[in-house]
Design a protein around this motif. Structure first.
Motif, short mmCIF file in Angstrom:
data_model
loop_
_atom_site.label_atom_id
_atom_site.label_comp_id
_atom_site.label_asym_id
_atom_site.label_seq_id
_atom_site.Cartn_x
_atom_site.Cartn_y
_atom_site.Cartn_z
N ASN A 120 0.83 -1.21 0.00
CA ASN A 120 0.00 0.00 0.00
C ASN A 120 0.86 1.25 0.00
O ASN A 120 0.59 2.22 -0.72
CB ASN A 120 -0.89 0.01 1.25
N VAL A 121 1.92 1.24 0.83
CA VAL A 121 2.80 2.40 0.91
C VAL A 121 3.56 2.59 -0.40
O VAL A 121 3.72 3.73 -0.90
CB VAL A 121 3.79 2.24 2.09
N LEU A 122 4.00 1.49 -1.01
CA LEU A 122 4.76 1.58 -2.26
C LEU A 122 3.92 2.18 -3.39
O LEU A 122 4.45 2.88 -4.26
CB LEU A 122 5.25 0.18 -2.66
N VAL A 123 2.60 1.94 -3.36
CA VAL A 123 1.73 2.56 -4.36
C VAL A 123 1.83 4.08 -4.25
O VAL A 123 1.92 4.80 -5.26
CB VAL A 123 0.27 2.09 -4.18
N GLU A 124 1.83 4.59 -3.02
CA GLU A 124 1.86 6.04 -2.82
C GLU A 124 3.21 6.64 -3.20
O GLU A 124 3.29 7.84 -3.50
CB GLU A 124 1.54 6.37 -1.35
N THR A 125 4.26 5.84 -3.19
CA THR A 125 5.57 6.37 -3.59
C THR A 125 5.81 6.19 -5.09
O THR A 125 6.89 6.50 -5.59
CB THR A 125 6.69 5.66 -2.80
N GLY A 126 4.79 5.64 -5.79
CA GLY A 126 4.88 5.50 -7.24
C GLY A 126 5.59 4.24 -7.70
O GLY A 126 5.83 4.05 -8.90
N GLU A 127 5.96 3.35 -6.79
CA GLU A 127 6.66 2.12 -7.16
C GLU A 127 5.63 1.01 -7.39
O GLU A 127 5.51 0.05 -6.62
CB GLU A 127 7.64 1.74 -6.05
N TYR A 128 4.88 1.15 -8.50
CA TYR A 128 3.73 0.28 -8.74
C TYR A 128 4.12 -1.18 -8.96
O TYR A 128 3.46 -2.09 -8.44
CB TYR A 128 2.92 0.81 -9.93
N GLU A 129 5.16 -1.43 -9.71
CA GLU A 129 5.54 -2.81 -10.00
C GLU A 129 6.00 -3.54 -8.74
O GLU A 129 5.66 -4.70 -8.51
CB GLU A 129 6.63 -2.84 -11.08
N GLN A 130 6.80 -2.84 -7.92
CA GLN A 130 7.23 -3.47 -6.68
C GLN A 130 6.03 -3.71 -5.76
O GLN A 130 5.93 -4.75 -5.10
CB GLN A 130 8.27 -2.60 -5.97
N ALA A 131 5.10 -2.73 -5.73
CA ALA A 131 3.89 -2.89 -4.93
C ALA A 131 3.11 -4.12 -5.38
O ALA A 131 2.64 -4.92 -4.56
CB ALA A 131 3.03 -1.64 -5.02
N LEU A 132 2.99 -4.29 -6.72
CA LEU A 132 2.25 -5.45 -7.24
C LEU A 132 2.95 -6.75 -6.89
O LEU A 132 2.30 -7.76 -6.58
CB LEU A 132 2.08 -5.31 -8.75
N ARG A 133 4.29 -6.76 -6.92
CA ARG A 133 5.02 -7.98 -6.56
C ARG A 133 4.76 -8.34 -5.09
O ARG A 133 4.51 -9.50 -4.77
CB ARG A 133 6.53 -7.78 -6.79
N TYR A 134 4.84 -7.35 -4.21
CA TYR A 134 4.58 -7.58 -2.79
C TYR A 134 3.16 -8.13 -2.59
O TYR A 134 2.94 -9.10 -1.85
CB TYR A 134 4.74 -6.27 -2.00
N CYS A 135 2.19 -7.48 -3.24
CA CYS A 135 0.79 -7.85 -3.02
C CYS A 135 0.45 -9.21 -3.62
O CYS A 135 -0.36 -9.96 -3.05
CB CYS A 135 -0.13 -6.76 -3.58
N ARG A 136 1.05 -9.54 -4.75
CA ARG A 136 0.79 -10.87 -5.33
C ARG A 136 1.34 -11.96 -4.41
O ARG A 136 0.72 -13.02 -4.25
CB ARG A 136 1.41 -10.97 -6.72
N ARG A 137 2.51 -11.71 -3.80
CA ARG A 137 3.05 -12.67 -2.83
C ARG A 137 2.12 -12.80 -1.63
O ARG A 137 1.87 -13.90 -1.13
CB ARG A 137 4.44 -12.22 -2.36
N ALA A 138 1.59 -11.66 -1.17
CA ALA A 138 0.67 -11.68 -0.02
C ALA A 138 -0.60 -12.45 -0.37
O ALA A 138 -1.08 -13.29 0.42
CB ALA A 138 0.31 -10.25 0.39
N ALA A 139 -1.16 -12.20 -1.58
CA ALA A 139 -2.40 -12.88 -1.99
C ALA A 139 -2.18 -14.39 -2.07
O ALA A 139 -3.05 -15.18 -1.69
CB ALA A 139 -2.88 -12.33 -3.32
N ALA A 140 -1.01 -14.79 -2.56
CA ALA A 140 -0.73 -16.22 -2.67
C ALA A 140 -0.63 -16.87 -1.29
O ALA A 140 -1.11 -17.99 -1.07
CB ALA A 140 0.57 -16.43 -3.44
N LEU A 141 0.01 -16.16 -0.35
CA LEU A 141 0.10 -16.69 1.02
C LEU A 141 -1.29 -16.81 1.65
O LEU A 141 -1.61 -17.81 2.31
CB LEU A 141 0.98 -15.78 1.87
#
Length: 765
Positions: free
Chosen positions: A644-665
């Motif tokens: 969520n924080v990475l989205v606000e800093t504009g790092e969308y791809e890294q944010a998506l990588r973090y969130c996809r890992r979270a969703a899988a867990l």
């Protein structure tokens, strides 16, 4: 006939006759009791004495036990002289065949208010039947003070034209101060005499009297009102067989036996609605006076809980002492003294006394349960909670509850949920007060029931929560089991208010372990429903209990909870010291997972304040601690929060990588609620990256899960986000629909974000 129903204009004969019938005396018995000649009594009742002797009047007043109001009415009627009797109703009139026509109905209450539906139902239930197959019988039941007699007499006077052969009335005294219910044999003797049967022809045997009574009524159209009956067996001998007759019975008990064996109709009289209660007050005090103090009138109605007796007593106080409605409402505001206020100095006009007549008829075990119901904070309770209160099995409890329901001392207002009238609760609280040890033991069992049942429900709502250890439950505690998430959530939805009340009760009565652990039980539900103020208040109560216990871990949990609640309320400054204290306490305990939880919360708090760099630091710190502890659910939380924080800093791809890992867990751990939260974050990342169709797809996936789980707070926020992306993409109507639904959910729980959504809707073309 009783105090309070004397009306101006009654003749002396009508008064003597009514009071003699009330005392269940024949004319001969009254003559023997007073020394007044029986012929004189007959002439008095026939209004054939122009100047009655004062000595005779005094002796009659003493024998009939007249109160001061009745004595005044007696004297006034004696001075007024005899009225000219109507041809068809002259005392002793014997129309066709020399039959006597009894007119025994006591005078009804003046200014009868409301009850339109009940009167219409009585018209329907007691109307003449075309086939004339059986006597029409109706049982009007309801709690003490609900107005059963008033309704019965008002209807009977309205309907007496349908019964030209007379009306019979007896107060069976099933619930009265003396506790001496009228023997049906005595009631039959009075009825037979009133119907013209010579006393010497009235047999002594109950069965013989009942048979003669049925024979006498066999071809007559008579209304019989059997008031204040105790049980079906008291009523059955008084039932005629003639299809032309009708019987109206009132009782605090349901008299199921009459319904089952005599095909009686049943009418349960409920408490007055607010508009009906206001009508009653206006009738007693004047519409202008009630209209002049509408708020005070509303408070009186609420504190009398719609009970006609309580409203009538309150109106009498206001009228007699010239009190303002505001001052009366203030007197009623003191719960511990409310029943003192509802006492007009007469047993029939004293709420406490009237309730006691019902209480005395209960069996000892049921009376104990009634007293203990005051221990429960309300607003309603289940059979399992009642079984725990009483320390009995569910099977035994059903019989006790059946007795309370039959006596209208307990109501099943929803399937499986029971409530106690507020004034009855005050009465029960007075009864249980002297039994301090019994009361405390019952409270302990009740707290155990909700704690152990709630712990099981909480684990189904969120299986991955930080665990707590419960103390063993007391003997006699019933614990409810759940088949799955839906049942657990339904329990929370029903017990939400009860749990809040029990937290306060536990804290007030030194059950501090129960207090903070019940806070743990209710936290997830309040979070998912968006009840932020309640969440904050309960966490503060939990913290106070934990501090009294000196329980450091419980204090850390409470500080975290306060911080999270404050953050969701937008009170970020208030949240900061609590989250820092939680971090320090977990550090003292050496609890690395607890520290990780707090770093995740701190990350979310700083994110809401726009302090993204520091938020990323705490999110990363939490992730490292969770990895070290091999805590998968924690890792998923840290990944999503940091995303969520990475989205606000504009790092969308890294944010998506973090969130996809979270969703899988979360999928691996079978945690759909948190998986949907992660999909919401992914939708947010896609929205900010300009990939609107992907954003809409993920928001819809998240909303569908929140809808299924009834996670209203999360659903509202996802709908706001969905509306945002639609508005950005030019889909105004889709945005409007999403925001309107979100606003409904936010406004329902009083969330502060509602105003921002209103602004969004107002800004749409």
């Amino acid at each position: 006939m009783s105090a309070g129903i004397v009306q101006e204009g009654q003749s002396l004969g009508a008064l003597v006759r009514a009071w003699r019938n009330r005392a269940l005396l024949t004319q001969e018995e009254l003559a023997s009791k007073t020394g007044v000649n029986v012929r004189t009594i007959r002439r008095l009742e026939g209004d054939a004495v122009e100047r009655p002797r004062s000595r005779s009047l005094r002796l009659l007043a003493e024998a009939l036990q007249l109160d001061p109001l009745e004595q005044a009415a007696f004297a006034a009627a004696a001075q007024a002289g005899p009225p000219p009797p109507p041809a068809e109703e002259a005392s002793g009139a014997e129309p066709e065949g020399g039959r006597r026509v009894p007119r025994q109905l006591p005078v009804g209450v003046s200014r009868f208010a409301a009850r339109t539906e009940a009167l219409a139902e009585l018209d329907q239930l007691l109307r003449p039947q075309a086939d004339g197959a059986a006597t029409r019988i109706c049982v009007v039941s309801g709690m003490a003070g609900v107005g059963k007699t008033c309704l019965a007499l008002h209807w009977a006077h309205r309907a007496r034209g349908r019964f030209p052969d007379g009306q019979l009335y007896v107060n069976l005294k099933g619930f009265c101060p003396s506790g001496d219910a009228v023997d049906p044999r005595d009631a039959l003797g009075m009825f037979l005499e009133a119907l013209g049967v010579p006393p010497r022809q009235i047999p002594d045997d109950l069965a013989a009297r009942s048979a003669l009574y049925r024979t006498t009524l066999s071809d007559r159209r008579v209304l019989i009102v059997l008031d204040n009956a105790l049980e079906a067996e008291q009523v059955k001998p008084l039932l005629p067989a003639a299809p032309s007759c009708a019987v109206l019975v009132t009782s605090r008990n349901t008299l199921t036996g009459l319904v089952a064996t005599e095909a009686a109709a049943a009418l349960t009289l409920d408490l007055l609605r607010d508009d009906e209660a206001r009508e009653l007050l206006a009738g007693r005090l004047g519409a202008a006076r009630v209209a002049a103090e509408p708020e005070a009138a509303g408070a009186i109605i609420a504190r009398c809980a719609g009970l006609p007796l309580a409203l009538a007593i309150t109106a009498a106080h206001a009228a007699t002492h010239a009190l303002t409605l505001a001052s009366v409402a203030a007197q009623l505001g003191d719960r511990r003294r409310r029943l003192d206020t509802l006492d007009a100095g007469d047993p029939a006009a004293d709420a406490r006394a009237v309730f006691s007549w019902s209480y005395r008829t209960l069996s000892a075990e049921t009376a104990r349960l009634f007293r203990l119901l005051a221990v429960h904070p309300g607003p309603d309770l289940t059979l399992a909670a009642m079984a725990s209160l009483a320390g009995v099995t569910r099977e035994r409890l059903r019989a006790l509850v059946g007795e309370l329901r039959s006596a209208h001392l307990l109501t099943e207002h929803l399937p499986g949920r029971y409530s106690l009238h507020d004034l009855l609760r005050s009465y029960a609280a007075e009864l249980v007060r002297p039994h301090a040890a019994e009361r405390r033991a019952a409270l302990h069992r009740l707290l155990d029931h909700h704690l152990h049942t709630g712990h099981a429900a909480a684990r189904l709502l969120n299986p991955h929560r930080e665990p707590i250890t419960l103390a063993p439950r007391q003997a006699g505690v019933t614990v409810t089991a759940f088949d799955g998430y839906e049942q657990a959530f339904a329990w929370y939805a029903s017990e939400h208010r009860v749990l809040l009340g029990l937290i306060s009760r536990a804290a007030a009565e030194a059950f501090d372990v129960h207090a903070w652990q019940l806070v743990w039980v209710v936290t997830d539900f309040l979070y998912r429903q968006g009840h932020w103020d309640e969440w904050r208040a309960t966490q503060r109560a939990g913290l106070a209990a934990a501090e009294r216990l000196g329980d450091v871990r419980a204090q850390a949990i409470a500080h975290r909870g306060i911080a999270m609640a404050c953050s969701n309320l937008g009170r970020h400054v208030e949240a900061q010291p609590h989250i820092r204290l939680a971090l320090d306490l977990y550090d003292r305990l050496g609890d690395r997972v607890g520290q990780a939880h707090t770093h995740v919360n701190l990350c979310a708090l700083l994110y809401r304040q726009g302090q993204y760099a520091e938020a990323l630091h705490h999110g990363t710190r939490a992730l490292r601690l969770y990895v070290a502890a091999d805590d998968l659910i924690g890792q998923a939380m840290a990944l999503n929060t940091t995303g969520n924080v990475l989205v606000e800093t504009g790092e969308y791809e890294q944010a998506l990588r973090y969130c996809r890992r979270a969703a899988a867990l979360y999928e691996q751990l079978d945690d759909p609620n948190n998986q949907a939260l992660t999909w919401d974050t992914i939708g947010h990342a896609y929205h900010r990256a300009g990939r609107h169709s992907d954003a809409v797809a993920y928001y819809r996936r998240a909303a569908a899960v929140f809808e299924e789980l009834d996670s209203r707070s999360f659903l509202a926020q996802t709908l706001v986000n969905l509306g945002d992306v639609h508005a950005t993409a030019g889909g105004r109507e889709q945005a409007r629909a999403a925001w309107r639904r979100a606003l409904d959910l936010l406004a329902e729980s009083g969330q502060p974000q509602a105003d921002a959504v209103r602004e969004k809707l107002a800004a749409l073309p």
